[in-house]
Design a protein around this motif. Structure first.
Motif, PDB file in Angstrom:
ATOM      1  N   GLY A   1       0.802  -1.237   0.000  1.00  0.00           N
ATOM      2  CA  GLY A   1       0.000   0.000   0.000  1.00  0.00           C
ATOM      3  C   GLY A   1       0.827   1.277   0.000  1.00  0.00           C
ATOM      4  O   GLY A   1       0.715   2.098  -0.936  1.00  0.00           O
ATOM      5  N   PRO A   2       1.721   1.432   0.989  1.00  0.00           N
ATOM      6  CA  PRO A   2       2.478   2.695   1.053  1.00  0.00           C
ATOM      7  C   PRO A   2       3.227   2.987  -0.246  1.00  0.00           C
ATOM      8  O   PRO A   2       3.307   4.135  -0.688  1.00  0.00           O
TER       9      PRO A   2
ATOM     10  N   LYS B   1      -3.759   0.481  -6.958  1.00  0.00           N
ATOM     11  CA  LYS B   1      -4.044  -0.752  -6.193  1.00  0.00           C
ATOM     12  C   LYS B   1      -3.739  -1.955  -7.077  1.00  0.00           C
ATOM     13  O   LYS B   1      -3.985  -1.925  -8.281  1.00  0.00           O
ATOM     14  N   ILE B   2      -3.194  -3.025  -6.430  1.00  0.00           N
ATOM     15  CA  ILE B   2      -3.039  -4.284  -7.171  1.00  0.00           C
ATOM     16  C   ILE B   2      -4.344  -5.032  -6.985  1.00  0.00           C
ATOM     17  O   ILE B   2      -4.661  -5.504  -5.895  1.00  0.00           O
ATOM     18  N   THR B   3      -5.164  -5.068  -8.027  1.00  0.00           N
ATOM     19  CA  THR B   3      -6.498  -5.669  -7.843  1.00  0.00           C
ATOM     20  C   THR B   3      -6.452  -7.190  -8.028  1.00  0.00           C
ATOM     21  O   THR B   3      -7.326  -7.894  -7.568  1.00  0.00           O
TER      22      THR B   3
ATOM     23  N   ASP C   1       3.459   3.852 -13.333  1.00  0.00           N
ATOM     24  CA  ASP C   1       4.431   4.294 -12.311  1.00  0.00           C
ATOM     25  C   ASP C   1       4.411   3.330 -11.129  1.00  0.00           C
ATOM     26  O   ASP C   1       5.440   2.999 -10.548  1.00  0.00           O
ATOM     27  N   ALA C   2       3.207   2.850 -10.796  1.00  0.00           N
ATOM     28  CA  ALA C   2       3.103   1.884  -9.686  1.00  0.00           C
ATOM     29  C   ALA C   2       3.919   0.641 -10.015  1.00  0.00           C
ATOM     30  O   ALA C   2       4.682   0.129  -9.205  1.00  0.00           O
ATOM     31  N   LEU C   3       3.811   0.186 -11.246  1.00  0.00           N
ATOM     32  CA  LEU C   3       4.555  -1.017 -11.668  1.00  0.00           C
ATOM     33  C   LEU C   3       6.064  -0.763 -11.519  1.00  0.00           C
ATOM     34  O   LEU C   3       6.800  -1.572 -10.948  1.00  0.00           O
ATOM     35  N   LEU C   4       6.505   0.417 -11.974  1.00  0.00           N
ATOM     36  CA  LEU C   4       7.942   0.736 -11.879  1.00  0.00           C
ATOM     37  C   LEU C   4       8.368   0.810 -10.410  1.00  0.00           C
ATOM     38  O   LEU C   4       9.458   0.398 -10.039  1.00  0.00           O
ATOM     39  N   ARG C   5       7.469   1.287  -9.545  1.00  0.00           N
ATOM     40  CA  ARG C   5       7.822   1.394  -8.117  1.00  0.00           C
ATOM     41  C   ARG C   5       7.986   0.010  -7.479  1.00  0.00           C
ATOM     42  O   ARG C   5       8.782  -0.182  -6.581  1.00  0.00           O
TER      43      ARG C   5
END
Ligand SMILES: Nc1ncnc2c1ncn2[C@@H]1O[C@H](COS(=O)(=O)NC(=O)[C@@H](N)CO)[C@@H](O)[C@H]1O
Ligand SMILES: [Zn+2]
Length: 500
Positions: A30-31, A44-46, A69-73
């Protein structure tokens, strides 16, 4: 704005043993996925699943943390986790589905690069990106921010669509109303008097000796009242602008509708052109369709803003502190713009003659220099040309010429338009401008200051056709009606050319 992304992380080996660790990592991610987003927003990873040497993920997000960007993070912490404890590497990622959806009251009719399909339904525009097998958008495009450029393009369109900001115009100062000595259309008067004749191209004039002497007198005033006292050095800026220059100056974002494009021949071998020459020799017509096949793609276009090609001289260099502020100007050739239909007279032409004044230095230097120039211009328009004129704070030319509106975010940067009334039709025309362009050009052409301070620049375009329109429409063509200070500088009226 919503993002839906389906992607797989390719692993160096079967990660069955790490399934629990991966599951905990995703549970606690989450963070990472919400960092920078307002409370409760973000990505969110659904769904997720471990398929031996692949982690399949489905990520849904809003505009605050874009799914890619979430994927890259996720990639780095996940590869640390798998690397340290399980000696498994993350080899790369494959994107299998990627959609961007945004509120929009209208659809986009043409194709956008990397977008496979666009659907407009129920007030929402859905972009299905061209990913997966044979797709053009993959890991490197994501790492090179292609999806973000698509989002910026969408935002720009939507902002413009909602009539976001319009052309800014705000009166700064206006002169006293000077009684006009003349109320006719100066272009018609000059034609009658044989000062000018139509050129054969659209919006083009041939200037006879009288009109030319008028232009040269304007130039002499600029040299005497500005260039000399303020210490500007003359240069010759190229007049054929390439795409490389227009990418750096920003024009490549939006100047196309007004460009006179320049295409070189595919080859200069005479044999290649013989067919065209023969066709002409026999028909006395130029076979344009044939010519079209024999010319290459445009390398750019005719000079449009005049200052961009100057920056190639400084490109990539560092300027010693003692060189600043730098002051140069160019009056070496014409500018060309495919102007809107209602071309009338010399006040709005496709081919025009401009003195382009450019200065650069620190922000203070640049703002200071702008004030000095304003003082010089005021003296010219008040005491020599004695015009009825005004100045206005407007959307900067370097934004307008990229198809943008509103004002610059850089405090102090912007354009002052100089306008004069044309008594014959009551219109105010812009006869020159003066702009502080901020960091745009030094940044665009990677020019640095020895001191390391941010370099700013400014430019001022003196349009000679516009000065002539303003001056002649207020004072007429008869020197006995001209202000003494101007008449003195103008001197003898050239004999001109007569016809039977
Ligand atoms: N179609 C035109 N016909 C005659 N003069 C023009 C035309 N377009 C621009 N100019 C002259 O060029 C000046 C500057 O043009 S601008 O687009 O506003 N600004 C720029 O391009 C800046 N680079 C400063 O030159 C105008 O104020 C006007 O004097
Ligand atoms: Zn300029």
């Amino acid at each position: 704005m919503r993002f839906h992304l389906e992607a797989s992380l390719r692993l160096s080996a079967d990660a069955g043993a790490a399934e629990k660790a991966i599951s905990d990592f995703i549970r606690d991610a989450g963070p990472i996925l919400e960092k920078g987003a307002p409370e409760g927003q973000g990505a969110k990873i659904t769904e997720w699943r471990l398929a031996k040497n692949r982690i399949d993920l489905v990520i849904d997000s809003d505009r605050y943390v874009r799914a890619h960007d979430a994927l890259l993070r996720l990639r780095r912490p996940l590869s640390e986790l798998l690397g340290k404890q399980y000696r498994i590497g993350v080899r790369g990622m494959d994107v299998t589905a990627f959609e961007i959806e945004v509120e929009s009251d209208r659809e986009i009719a043409h194709r956008i690069p990397y977008v496979r399909e666009m659907r407009h339904e129920g007030g929402r525009l859905r972009l299905i990106l061209d990913v997966g097998e044979g797709g053009t958008l993959g890991q490197s495009e994501i790492e090179n921010r292609i999806p973000d450029r698509i989002v910026s393009l969408l935002e720009e369109k939507l902002e413009k669509g909602y009539g976001g900001k319009t052309e800014h115009w705000e009166l700064l100062w206006e002169s006293e109303k000077r009684e006009p000595k003349f109320r006719a259309d100066p272009t018609e008067e000059m034609q009658k008097a044989g000062w000018i004749k139509h050129g054969s191209a659209r919006g083009q004039w041939i200037y006879g000796p009288q009109a030319t002497h008028l232009f040269r007198t304007f130039e002499a005033i600029v040299l005497e009242e500005i260039i000399g006292p303020l210490g500007y050095q003359e240069m010759i800026f190229p007049k054929l602008d390439t795409w490389d220059v227009w990418k750096k100056s920003g024009h490549a974002q939006g100047v196309y509708p007004e460009i006179y494009f320049v295409c070189p021949p595919k080859t200069r071998d005479p044999a290649f052109w013989e067919e065209v020459m023969d066709y002409y020799k026999v028909t006395h017509e130029v076979p344009l369709e044939l010519v079209k096949e024999k010319i290459d793609l445009p390398i750019g276009g005719m000079c449009y803003a005049q200052c961009p090609t100057f920056w190639g001289f400084l490109q990539g260099m560092t300027l010693p502190n003692g060189e600043l502020p730098m002051r140069v100007f160019d009056r070496s050739g014409t500018s060309h713009r495919y102007e809107s239909g209602g071309i009338h007279g010399i006040e709005r032409v496709d081919e025009f003659h401009r003195i382009e004044i450019v200065w650069l230095g620190t922000k203070e230097h640049t703002l200071e220099e702008a004030e000095k120039l304003k003082g010089c211009y005021k003296h010219i328009f008040e005491d020599i040309l004695e015009l009825t004129w005004r100045t206005a704070w407007v959307t900067p030319w370097f934004m307008a010429q990229e198809g943008k509106t509103g004002l610059s975010e850089m405090t102090g940067a912007g354009t002052v338009d100089y306008e004069a009334i044309l008594p014959y039709n009551g219109n105010w025309i812009e006869f020159q401008n003066l702009s502080v362009n901020g960091e745009k050009y030094p940044k665009g052409f990677t020019v640095k200051a020895q001191s390391g301070e941010a370099l700013w620049s400014g430019c001022s375009g003196v349009g000679l056709e516009r000065w002539a329109s303003a001056f002649l429409s207020q004072k007429g063509l008869d020197p006995s009606n001209w202000p003494e200070e101007f008449r003195r500088r103008f001197g003898e009226m050239p004999k001109g050319i007569r016809f039977l």
